[in-house]
Design a protein around this motif. Structure first.
Motif, PDB file in Angstrom:
ATOM      1  N   MET A 207       0.821  -1.207   0.000  1.00  0.00           N
ATOM      2  CA  MET A 207       0.000   0.000   0.000  1.00  0.00           C
ATOM      3  C   MET A 207       0.856   1.259   0.000  1.00  0.00           C
ATOM      4  N   VAL A 208       2.030   1.209   0.631  1.00  0.00           N
ATOM      5  CA  VAL A 208       2.915   2.376   0.603  1.00  0.00           C
ATOM      6  C   VAL A 208       3.288   2.723  -0.833  1.00  0.00           C
ATOM      7  N   VAL A 209       3.685   1.705  -1.597  1.00  0.00           N
ATOM      8  CA  VAL A 209       4.041   1.936  -3.005  1.00  0.00           C
ATOM      9  C   VAL A 209       2.838   2.465  -3.783  1.00  0.00           C
ATOM     10  N   ALA A 210       1.672   1.849  -3.570  1.00  0.00           N
ATOM     11  CA  ALA A 210       0.464   2.282  -4.276  1.00  0.00           C
ATOM     12  C   ALA A 210       0.116   3.730  -3.957  1.00  0.00           C
ATOM     13  N   MET A 211       0.180   4.094  -2.677  1.00  0.00           N
ATOM     14  CA  MET A 211      -0.180   5.448  -2.264  1.00  0.00           C
ATOM     15  C   MET A 211       0.853   6.484  -2.688  1.00  0.00           C
ATOM     16  N   LEU A 212       2.117   6.087  -2.786  1.00  0.00           N
ATOM     17  CA  LEU A 212       3.158   7.020  -3.206  1.00  0.00           C
ATOM     18  C   LEU A 212       3.087   7.332  -4.695  1.00  0.00           C
ATOM     19  N   ILE A 213       2.707   6.346  -5.489  1.00  0.00           N
ATOM     20  CA  ILE A 213       2.804   6.501  -6.945  1.00  0.00           C
ATOM     21  C   ILE A 213       1.465   6.802  -7.615  1.00  0.00           C
ATOM     22  N   THR A 214       0.444   5.988  -7.328  1.00  0.00           N
ATOM     23  CA  THR A 214      -0.774   6.033  -8.137  1.00  0.00           C
ATOM     24  C   THR A 214      -1.605   7.307  -7.972  1.00  0.00           C
ATOM     25  N   PRO A 215      -1.878   7.798  -6.749  1.00  0.00           N
ATOM     26  CA  PRO A 215      -2.624   9.065  -6.656  1.00  0.00           C
ATOM     27  C   PRO A 215      -1.920  10.227  -7.342  1.00  0.00           C
ATOM     28  N   ALA A 216      -0.595  10.279  -7.220  1.00  0.00           N
ATOM     29  CA  ALA A 216       0.162  11.353  -7.867  1.00  0.00           C
ATOM     30  C   ALA A 216       0.118  11.207  -9.390  1.00  0.00           C
ATOM     31  N   ALA A 217       0.228   9.972  -9.875  1.00  0.00           N
ATOM     32  CA  ALA A 217       0.128   9.738 -11.317  1.00  0.00           C
ATOM     33  C   ALA A 217      -1.259  10.114 -11.834  1.00  0.00           C
ATOM     34  N   SER A 218      -2.284   9.841 -11.045  1.00  0.00           N
ATOM     35  CA  SER A 218      -3.654  10.223 -11.424  1.00  0.00           C
ATOM     36  C   SER A 218      -3.808  11.739 -11.443  1.00  0.00           C
ATOM     37  N   ALA A 219      -3.259  12.408 -10.426  1.00  0.00           N
ATOM     38  CA  ALA A 219      -3.343  13.868 -10.357  1.00  0.00           C
ATOM     39  C   ALA A 219      -2.638  14.519 -11.544  1.00  0.00           C
ATOM     40  N   TYR A 220      -1.539  13.907 -11.983  1.00  0.00           N
ATOM     41  CA  TYR A 220      -0.776  14.432 -13.117  1.00  0.00           C
ATOM     42  C   TYR A 220      -1.624  14.469 -14.392  1.00  0.00           C
ATOM     43  N   LEU A 221      -2.589  13.558 -14.489  1.00  0.00           N
ATOM     44  CA  LEU A 221      -3.460  13.515 -15.666  1.00  0.00           C
ATOM     45  C   LEU A 221      -4.500  14.636 -15.661  1.00  0.00           C
ATOM     46  N   VAL A 238      -6.983  10.076  -0.023  1.00  0.00           N
ATOM     47  CA  VAL A 238      -8.061   9.912   0.951  1.00  0.00           C
ATOM     48  C   VAL A 238      -9.225   9.120   0.343  1.00  0.00           C
ATOM     49  N   MET A 239      -9.560   9.436  -0.896  1.00  0.00           N
ATOM     50  CA  MET A 239     -10.631   8.692  -1.571  1.00  0.00           C
ATOM     51  C   MET A 239     -10.302   7.204  -1.654  1.00  0.00           C
ATOM     52  N   SER A 240      -9.047   6.891  -1.950  1.00  0.00           N
ATOM     53  CA  SER A 240      -8.627   5.487  -2.039  1.00  0.00           C
ATOM     54  C   SER A 240      -8.774   4.789  -0.701  1.00  0.00           C
ATOM     55  N   ALA A 241      -8.465   5.516   0.380  1.00  0.00           N
ATOM     56  CA  ALA A 241      -8.584   4.937   1.718  1.00  0.00           C
ATOM     57  C   ALA A 241     -10.028   4.553   2.017  1.00  0.00           C
ATOM     58  N   PHE A 242     -10.953   5.464   1.748  1.00  0.00           N
ATOM     59  CA  PHE A 242     -12.365   5.197   2.036  1.00  0.00           C
ATOM     60  C   PHE A 242     -12.925   4.119   1.104  1.00  0.00           C
ATOM     61  N   MET A 243     -12.633   4.237  -0.187  1.00  0.00           N
ATOM     62  CA  MET A 243     -13.113   3.226  -1.132  1.00  0.00           C
ATOM     63  C   MET A 243     -12.592   1.839  -0.767  1.00  0.00           C
ATOM     64  N   GLY A 244     -11.298   1.778  -0.463  1.00  0.00           N
ATOM     65  CA  GLY A 244     -10.685   0.498  -0.152  1.00  0.00           C
ATOM     66  C   GLY A 244     -11.261  -0.135   1.095  1.00  0.00           C
ATOM     67  N   TYR A 245     -11.540   0.690   2.103  1.00  0.00           N
ATOM     68  CA  TYR A 245     -12.083   0.147   3.351  1.00  0.00           C
ATOM     69  C   TYR A 245     -13.440  -0.506   3.112  1.00  0.00           C
ATOM     70  N   TYR A 246     -14.326   0.191   2.403  1.00  0.00           N
ATOM     71  CA  TYR A 246     -15.669  -0.349   2.196  1.00  0.00           C
ATOM     72  C   TYR A 246     -15.674  -1.511   1.200  1.00  0.00           C
ATOM     73  N   ALA A 260      -5.062  -0.339  -1.849  1.00  0.00           N
ATOM     74  CA  ALA A 260      -4.127  -0.273  -2.974  1.00  0.00           C
ATOM     75  C   ALA A 260      -4.865  -0.489  -4.292  1.00  0.00           C
ATOM     76  N   PHE A 261      -5.812  -1.421  -4.294  1.00  0.00           N
ATOM     77  CA  PHE A 261      -6.628  -1.675  -5.485  1.00  0.00           C
ATOM     78  C   PHE A 261      -7.440  -0.440  -5.860  1.00  0.00           C
ATOM     79  N   SER A 262      -7.922   0.288  -4.857  1.00  0.00           N
ATOM     80  CA  SER A 262      -8.726   1.488  -5.109  1.00  0.00           C
ATOM     81  C   SER A 262      -7.918   2.587  -5.794  1.00  0.00           C
ATOM     82  N   THR A 263      -6.620   2.667  -5.478  1.00  0.00           N
ATOM     83  CA  THR A 263      -5.791   3.662  -6.172  1.00  0.00           C
ATOM     84  C   THR A 263      -5.752   3.358  -7.668  1.00  0.00           C
ATOM     85  N   GLY A 264      -5.737   2.066  -7.997  1.00  0.00           N
ATOM     86  CA  GLY A 264      -5.751   1.675  -9.409  1.00  0.00           C
ATOM     87  C   GLY A 264      -7.055   2.037 -10.095  1.00  0.00           C
ATOM     88  N   ILE A 265      -8.181   1.889  -9.372  1.00  0.00           N
ATOM     89  CA  ILE A 265      -9.478   2.266  -9.940  1.00  0.00           C
ATOM     90  C   ILE A 265      -9.507   3.755 -10.258  1.00  0.00           C
TER      91      ILE A 265
END
Length: 290
Positions: A207-221, A238-246, A260-265
């Motif tokens: 999850m550390v790798v997912a949170m470090l890379i994927t949200p920033a890569a998404s924001a770049y788009l 934060v959205m990934s945290a809530f989505m992933g929990y539920y 981590a899966f939610s960051t990919g979504i």
């Protein structure tokens, strides 16, 4: 606060902190360094435990940060000797991570420290390990640590905002006008290590790798402005945290894995629908040109 509330708060703090650091990682084209440090800090944690025989304390943080910095120094050293940066990262992080795994298997014994815990974390245990904070009461240790790290990261980003901007987009220009490029590089690597270590025990390396890379890569788009990239990346974390929990509650699966899966979504949605770089918008602009 409820049990679920503490888990969501912990994951959100990870999402915001990693989201901020991740933006600079993406802009500096150092995304794989996040993967490297998130694994090599295991060696620092294991070494600190072997020396002190305690799983909690500042020594764990110090040991992991030192190994994170050692990773950055070794990668830079190999690269300066002619080894491609990607190859240097691969060699250094796999070697140091393997040493950490071997030490866990041979030296740690029955302590609550294993490879599965390293990869997936133990975020479900976070609400039970609390410390008493004056005026605030009993608060999970991870929340306190992650809050301090977030404040630290925010301070250095705001204090050196112009320097980060110049060194990220044009390091040659930064060097030519006298900015301490290497000093800023190692300061940034220290922040990456600190963030990784703070999140490591709670959410694990994946999850550390997912949170470090994927949200920033998404924001770049979504934006080309650095300030907005920081904001959007943090929101996506934060959205990934809530989505992933539920999602985890719904499927009865690993919370950290689901986050981590939610960051990919979120990245896939951004890749398809972002205004400037999205697949749909690109096709629309192409039709207009035709």
């Amino acid at each position: 606060m409820s049990y679920a509330g503490w888990i969501l708060l912990t994951a959100s703090l990870v999402g915001v902190t990693c989201g901020l650091i991740g933006v600079l990682l993406i802009l500096r084209r150092m995304a794989m360094m996040a993967d490297a440090i998130s694994h090599t800090v295991l060696l620092g944690i294991v070494c600190a435990y072997i020396i002190t025989r305690e799983l909690n304390g500042i020594h764990m943080l110090i040991g992991a940060v030192l190994v994170g910095l050692m990773t950055a120094v070794l990668v830079q050293w190999f690269h300066s000797r002619g080894v491609q940066q990607e190859a240097a990262i691969g060699v250094v992080f796999t070697t140091l991570f393997a040493i950490g795994v071997i030490l866990i298997a041979t030296k740690v014994g029955n302590a609550h420290l294993d490879v599965q815990h390293t990869l997936m974390g133990e975020i479900t245990f976070i609400p039970w390990e609390k410390v008493n904070i004056p005026l605030l009461g009993n608060i999970p240790e991870a929340v306190v640590l992650l809050t301090l790290v977030l404040v630290t990261v925010l301070f250095f980003i705001l204090a050196f905002y112009k320097e980060w901007k110049i060194t990220s987009f044009d390091p040659m220009l930064a060097a030519s006008i006298g900015l301490p490029v290497m000093l800023l590089h190692y300061l940034f690597m220290s922040l990456v290590s600190l963030t990784t270590v703070a999140a490591f025990d709670a959410v694990g390396a994946i999850m550390v790798v997912a949170m470090l890379i994927t949200p920033a890569a998404s924001a770049y788009l979504w934006t080309n402005r650095l300030s907005w990239m920081f904001v959007i990346s943090s929101i996506f974390g934060v959205m990934s945290a809530f989505m992933g929990y539920y999602i985890a509650v719904w499927l009865d699966t690993s919370i950290s894995g689901a986050m981590a899966f939610s960051t990919g979504i979120i990245f896939i949605i951004s890749f398809i629908f972002s205004k400037k770089y999205g697949v749909f918008s690109s096709r629309y602009l192409q039709k207009e040109k035709d």
